[in-house]
Design a protein around this motif. Structure first.
Motif, PDB file in Angstrom:
ATOM      1  N   VAL A 129      16.509 -10.778  -0.456  1.00  0.00           N
ATOM      2  CA  VAL A 129      15.479 -10.531  -1.473  1.00  0.00           C
ATOM      3  C   VAL A 129      16.046  -9.547  -2.483  1.00  0.00           C
ATOM      4  N   GLU A 130      15.912  -9.853  -3.763  1.00  0.00           N
ATOM      5  CA  GLU A 130      16.375  -8.974  -4.823  1.00  0.00           C
ATOM      6  C   GLU A 130      15.215  -8.683  -5.764  1.00  0.00           C
ATOM      7  N   THR A 131      14.918  -7.414  -6.002  1.00  0.00           N
ATOM      8  CA  THR A 131      13.870  -7.039  -6.954  1.00  0.00           C
ATOM      9  C   THR A 131      14.425  -6.029  -7.944  1.00  0.00           C
ATOM     10  N   GLU A 132      13.896  -6.060  -9.144  1.00  0.00           N
ATOM     11  CA  GLU A 132      14.263  -5.136 -10.215  1.00  0.00           C
ATOM     12  C   GLU A 132      12.997  -4.651 -10.909  1.00  0.00           C
ATOM     13  N   ASP A 133      13.153  -3.611 -11.696  1.00  0.00           N
ATOM     14  CA  ASP A 133      12.073  -3.131 -12.579  1.00  0.00           C
ATOM     15  C   ASP A 133      10.777  -2.852 -11.823  1.00  0.00           C
ATOM     16  N   ASN A 134      10.902  -2.242 -10.639  1.00  0.00           N
ATOM     17  CA  ASN A 134       9.745  -1.851  -9.820  1.00  0.00           C
ATOM     18  C   ASN A 134       8.937  -3.040  -9.319  1.00  0.00           C
ATOM     19  N   ASP A 135       9.519  -4.253  -9.367  1.00  0.00           N
ATOM     20  CA  ASP A 135       8.855  -5.411  -8.787  1.00  0.00           C
ATOM     21  C   ASP A 135       8.878  -5.320  -7.265  1.00  0.00           C
ATOM     22  N   ARG A 165       5.232   0.727  -3.308  1.00  0.00           N
ATOM     23  CA  ARG A 165       5.871  -0.040  -4.382  1.00  0.00           C
ATOM     24  C   ARG A 165       5.217  -1.401  -4.544  1.00  0.00           C
ATOM     25  N   HIS A 166       4.854  -2.041  -3.439  1.00  0.00           N
ATOM     26  CA  HIS A 166       4.247  -3.365  -3.506  1.00  0.00           C
ATOM     27  C   HIS A 166       2.862  -3.299  -4.156  1.00  0.00           C
ATOM     28  N   VAL A 167       2.089  -2.268  -3.803  1.00  0.00           N
ATOM     29  CA  VAL A 167       0.744  -2.142  -4.367  1.00  0.00           C
ATOM     30  C   VAL A 167       0.808  -1.892  -5.871  1.00  0.00           C
ATOM     31  N   ASN A 168       1.775  -1.129  -6.316  1.00  0.00           N
ATOM     32  CA  ASN A 168       1.877  -0.774  -7.731  1.00  0.00           C
ATOM     33  C   ASN A 168       2.628  -1.799  -8.562  1.00  0.00           C
ATOM     34  N   ALA A 169       3.262  -2.783  -7.916  1.00  0.00           N
ATOM     35  CA  ALA A 169       4.060  -3.768  -8.646  1.00  0.00           C
ATOM     36  C   ALA A 169       3.157  -4.798  -9.305  1.00  0.00           C
ATOM     37  N   PRO A 170       3.575  -5.346 -10.454  1.00  0.00           N
ATOM     38  CA  PRO A 170       2.803  -6.441 -11.078  1.00  0.00           C
ATOM     39  C   PRO A 170       2.827  -7.676 -10.197  1.00  0.00           C
ATOM     40  N   ALA A 171       1.769  -8.459 -10.266  1.00  0.00           N
ATOM     41  CA  ALA A 171       1.675  -9.682  -9.463  1.00  0.00           C
ATOM     42  C   ALA A 171       2.742 -10.662  -9.906  1.00  0.00           C
ATOM     43  N   GLY A 172       3.412 -11.279  -8.959  1.00  0.00           N
ATOM     44  CA  GLY A 172       4.463 -12.245  -9.268  1.00  0.00           C
ATOM     45  C   GLY A 172       4.214 -13.554  -8.554  1.00  0.00           C
ATOM     46  N   PRO A 173       5.038 -14.554  -8.816  1.00  0.00           N
ATOM     47  CA  PRO A 173       4.861 -15.858  -8.159  1.00  0.00           C
ATOM     48  C   PRO A 173       5.125 -15.765  -6.668  1.00  0.00           C
ATOM     49  N   ASP A 174       4.416 -16.539  -5.891  1.00  0.00           N
ATOM     50  CA  ASP A 174       4.569 -16.564  -4.443  1.00  0.00           C
ATOM     51  C   ASP A 174       5.689 -17.531  -4.091  1.00  0.00           C
ATOM     52  N   SER A 175       6.752 -16.985  -3.481  1.00  0.00           N
ATOM     53  CA  SER A 175       7.896 -17.841  -3.153  1.00  0.00           C
ATOM     54  C   SER A 175       7.649 -18.687  -1.928  1.00  0.00           C
ATOM     55  N   GLY A 176       6.616 -18.357  -1.148  1.00  0.00           N
ATOM     56  CA  GLY A 176       6.344 -19.091   0.071  1.00  0.00           C
ATOM     57  C   GLY A 176       7.079 -18.557   1.281  1.00  0.00           C
ATOM     58  N   ALA A 177       8.077 -17.709   1.099  1.00  0.00           N
ATOM     59  CA  ALA A 177       8.814 -17.132   2.222  1.00  0.00           C
ATOM     60  C   ALA A 177       8.032 -15.960   2.796  1.00  0.00           C
ATOM     61  N   ARG A 178       7.910 -15.932   4.118  1.00  0.00           N
ATOM     62  CA  ARG A 178       7.203 -14.841   4.791  1.00  0.00           C
ATOM     63  C   ARG A 178       7.994 -14.392   6.012  1.00  0.00           C
ATOM     64  N   LEU A 179       7.743 -13.158   6.381  1.00  0.00           N
ATOM     65  CA  LEU A 179       8.425 -12.566   7.530  1.00  0.00           C
ATOM     66  C   LEU A 179       7.596 -12.813   8.787  1.00  0.00           C
ATOM     67  N   LEU A 180       8.250 -13.216   9.847  1.00  0.00           N
ATOM     68  CA  LEU A 180       7.588 -13.374  11.149  1.00  0.00           C
ATOM     69  C   LEU A 180       8.235 -12.423  12.154  1.00  0.00           C
TER      70      LEU A 180
END
Length: 884
Positions: free
Chosen positions: A129-135, A174-189
């Motif tokens: 997973v790669e995020t930038e700009d506080n995403d 960070r997740h709560v403050n990040a702008p909403a983005g597209p759902d990739s469908g990948a989830r952690l189990l």
């Protein structure tokens, strides 16, 4: 921007290298490496230096029974990073790499252990997973939930658990403050509370592909997968020589299905695990740490299974290679089961931590018998010493003496059958040494790394030190102390870091400002390498020619150890006679550099440092017996120590230990200053001591002697001036007295006289020839605290004198003459100065003629007796009754 993708060849080393090559030069705040087997020497070569060089607080956590290292090969654990152990009923098996920067984040969840094989040689699978700009990304939020829940499902040392929950809070924020983005469908189990198999969708599916290097010998996981997904067609990948499987168990598990075996190439060990299935043209995949075993897929951690972590994703590329020979299930033969290997440690030591309170150790489980804790500087044979014992039934214990960060620690315990259980080695973790580098690292500091020896013996170093003090005072104007490395600095964002002890963090900041040796002197945190007198014995030096560092380290334990002093008694410094005049001059200049013309003061550690240097020089006998100039320096030191700006201190959140050290050092300095002086006398030294006392009394009243025990130096040098514990303690008790006469009493008793007050009449007793100077001194000093007047009698053997003093009138009775004499004493004169000679004929200021006792009291005495509610006959009776 955020993205998640599968990759077969990405290594965490690549992620670190890419971060170091970022064009924005963004600092790395956190680095976390989780694995089953952990190779610490490998990580210390390829990962830890890079992460720490980027500024990251770094943690490595692995299974408690699977360390791949010899303790003597581990050099940085505890000193540069947190090495933690995790323990559960089966295997702690997740593989995670997490990198968090100021605005960016990288997460890799996969199959590779943090070893040379897992990060280099093997064919592994990672979801990155790669995020930038506080995403943020859904996988980061899932990871935060898992990290937060992990300490409740597996055994971790408290500081390791705190570290993980802090990272969880940071990711959540960070997740709560990040702008909403597209759902990739990948989830952690994960399988902390529920098995991974039970979280997979129900079939039927069109096709199922699976591979893992380990397939359980009973085939439970394969049976469970086919029962859950109900595939129309199944292909199981195997490496004939390297996979661990039982052909009979596989046949039984797949026997009722359309199943084939694909033998994969064996050019590399294929360690990447996956289960992928296809439904209606859409492909799904489960990748990560779980093998095709019952403990990994079919059982939750709380029910006795492994601790696993996986990613489930949709629309994935095919993971089973097309290359490879297809064979029928019926033709599969052989058994290559490799048993689960463990180090065999039944006694699990989860970790050790050092802070200002001592050494803390944590076991996975309490033992029926006491557990012995031993430490070693490097883990080498023959270097272990017993530190203490964890009582039976306890899983944690603290020992009062802090241990060196990075030292090796192990636990041993006797078994009921007479054998001994021994734990794996852990390394002493120092939160301060391992903290993230922050902006305070570039704050004001001394330019040179001074030592106490250089300041005492090197004139150029002393000169540079004075210049540095002046520069540091100017740069830190209005700053009472170095800013404590706050919790927020230890992590990115505003999440607090509870594992960093505030006092340890403060000392670390002081070390950055003035250096470690001078910090030790300023705060008395360790024994110092002070200058010592030259030895008269022979010294044989060891000469090493052409020895490489590695060879030298290998033979360290063959060298003879030097016996070090074990006593906690402070060392006495030595200054050569030819250097003493220079040291006196520099000491006075260092003191002058503490306070600026605008009353701005140097930071607290600098003030404490100069005070400690001054006390050391006094103990070294630098000042001659006739030279009392050191008193002026001590007086200025007390002013500097007491110039603490409380508002600024609160703003910088200085720990309470710094305040306690200030108070205790002030008590030691005041004890030295009052030697051969009193607080109530009229001499030059008395006035200096009294002024300093009234300015620093509040500090001294708060002082605890133990906080400055390192400055209570034994008087071993000629001309030494030292502050013994008993004198410091007595001075603190005096400062705590509410009695306004306490200081006067202290001054009088210091002269060897007893002081008692009964019903308004002070009685001074001692050995003196003429009582007149004594009673005058006592009347003046006791009278300072009573404007309505004071009644004092001084007696030595068969001679006594009485005075009643209420400014400006003094009434004297000096037997054997039974008459009252009245004097007027106006400033600048005092009763003590008027009567210091003891000759009544030479004393000016007498008012009227002497009055016989039987005619009653003079007017001045009558007023004082009225205020004291004491009848004249009673006073006369008491005076002459006491006389008899």
């Amino acid at each position: 921007m955020s993205a998640a993708h599968h990759t077969r060849f990405a290594s965490p080393v690549t992620l670190l290298r890419e971060w170091s090559e970022r064009s924005d030069q963004q600092a790395l705040h956190e680095a976390l490496f989780l694995g089953f087997t952990v190779d610490l020497p490998f990580l210390e070569k390829v990962a830890i230096p890079v992460a720490r060089g980027l500024g990251a607080r770094t943690a490595v956590i692995g299974d408690a029974a699977q360390g791949l290292y010899d303790p003597v090969d581990v050099r940085m654990a505890g000193r540069s990073y947190l090495h933690g152990l995790a323990s559960c009923q089966r295997a702690f098996h997740p593989k995670v790499v997490l990198l968090i920067g100021e605005h960016a984040c990288r997460l890799a969840v996969g199959s590779g252990n943090p070893t040379l094989s897992g990060w280099g040689a093997n064919d592994e699978l990672w979801t990155v997973v790669e995020t930038e700009d506080n995403d943020s990304h859904a996988l980061l939020a899932d990871l935060a939930d898992w990290l937060d829940a992990l300490p409740s499902a597996v055994e971790l040392a408290p500081w390791s658990a705190s570290h993980l929950t802090e990272l969880a809070a940071l990711l959540t924020e960070r997740h709560v403050n990040a702008p909403a983005g597209p759902d990739s469908g990948a989830r952690l189990l994960h399988n902390l509370q529920e098995s991974l198999l039970d979280q997979l969708p129900l079939g039927p599916v069109d096709e199922l592909h699976a591979y893992a290097p380990f397939v359980d010998e009973a085939g439970h996981a394969l049976s469970g997968l086919l029962g859950r997904l109900a595939p129309r067609r199944t292909i199981l990948g195997l490496q004939p020589r390297w996979s661990s499987y039982d052909a009979g168990a596989i046949k039984r598990a797949l026997g009722g299905f359309d199943a084939q075996i694909r033998f994969l190439e064996e050019t590399r060990m294929r360690h990447g695990k996956f289960v992928e299935w296809q439904v209606g043209g859409c492909r799904y995949a489960l990748t990560g740490s779980p093998n095709l075993t019952r403990a990994a897929l079919c059982t939750s951690t709380q029910d006795g299974g492994n601790c696993e972590l996986a990613v489930i994703a949709a629309d994935t590329a095919p993971l089973l290679p097309e290359q490879g020979r297809i064979t029928s299930l019926a033709s599969l033969t052989g058994r290559t089961i490799r048993p689960f290997e463990s180090t065999g440690h039944t006694l699990v030591l989860l970790g050790a931590k050092t802070d200002s309170e001592g050494l803390h150790v944590s076991l996975a489980h309490p033992q029926l018998l006491p557990v012995v804790i031993s430490t070693s500087p490097d883990g080498s044979p023959g270097s272990w010493t017993q530190t203490g014992t964890i009582p039976a039934g306890a899983s944690a214990c603290s020992f009062p003496l802090p241990e060196v960060p990075g030292a090796a620690v192990r636990a041993t315990c006797a078994r009921p059958d007479g054998t001994t259980a021994e734990s794996a080695v852990v390394f002493v973790y120092s939160p301060v040494h391992c903290a993230r580098r922050h902006s305070a690292d570039s704050g004001p500091r001394l330019r040179d790394d001074y030592t106490v020896q250089s300041l005492f013996a090197d004139e150029r170093a002393a000169r540079r030190f004075e210049t540095d003090l002046l520069r540091l005072r100017e740069l830190t104007a209005g700053m009472s102390a170095p800013r404590v490395s706050s919790a927020g600095d230890a992590t990115a964002g505003s999440v607090t870091s509870s594992s960093v002890d505030r006092w340890d963090a403060y000392l670390a900041d002081c070390c950055r400002m003035i250096g470690a040796p001078l910090t030790d002197l300023a705060f008395g945190t360790s024994q110092l390498d002070l200058p010592q007198a030259p030895s008269s014995g022979w010294i044989v030096s060891a000469v090493t020619l052409g020895v490489r560092e590695e060879d030298d380290e290998e033979h360290e334990d063959e060298t003879e150890e030097v016996d070090l002093p074990t006593t906690s008694e402070p060392l006495v410094p030595y200054v050569a006679p030819e250097q003493r005049a220079r040291c006196r001059a520099w000491a006075q200049r260092w003191v002058a550099a503490l306070t600026g013309p605008d009353r701005s003061a140097a930071p607290v550690p600098v003030r404490l440092l100069v005070a400690s240097l001054y006390v050391q020089l006094l103990a070294a006998g630098v000042w001659d017996e006739q030279d009392q100039s050191w008193r002026d320096g001590l007086s200025c030191l007390l002013d500097a120590l007491g110039s603490e700006d409380l508002a600024a201190e609160a703003d910088h959140d200085a720990p309470p230990e710094s305040r306690r050290r200030l108070d205790a050092v002030a008590a030691v300095v005041m004890t030295l200053l009052v030697q051969d002086a009193t607080f109530t006398g009229g001499g030059e030294h008395d006035v200096l001591a009294a002024r300093a006392w009234h300015g620093g009394k509040a500090m001294i009243a708060r002082a605890e002697p133990a906080e400055a025990e390192d400055l209570m130096i034994p008087p071993e040098r000629a001309l030494a001036r030292v502050a013994p514990w008993s004198e410091v303690e007595r001075l603190i008790a005096l400062a705590q007295e509410d009695d306004p006469y306490a200081e006067a009493i202290e001054g009088l008793t210091a002269a060897g006289w007893s002081v008692v007050c009964e019903d308004g009449l002070w009685e001074i007793k001692g050995s003196f020839g003429n009582p007149l100077p004594v009673v005058a001194k006592a009347a003046e000093r006791l009278g300072r605290h009573h404007a309505d007047g004071v009644l004092v009698r001084a007696r030595s053997k068969n001679r006594w004198a009485f005075m009643a003093w209420a400014d400006p009138y003094l009434v004297l009775l000096n037997p054997p003459a039974r008459v009252w004499r009245t004097y007027q004493v106006r400033l600048p004169a005092t009763p003590e100065s008027r009567f210091s000679g003891g000759d009544l004929s030479a004393i000016p200021g007498r008012v009227g003629s002497p009055i016989p006792l039987q005619k009653g009291p003079p007017e001045a005495l009558r007023k004082i007796l009225a205020e004291a509610d004491l009848a004249y006959p009673e006073l006369v009776s008491r005076l002459f009754t006491l006389d008899s």
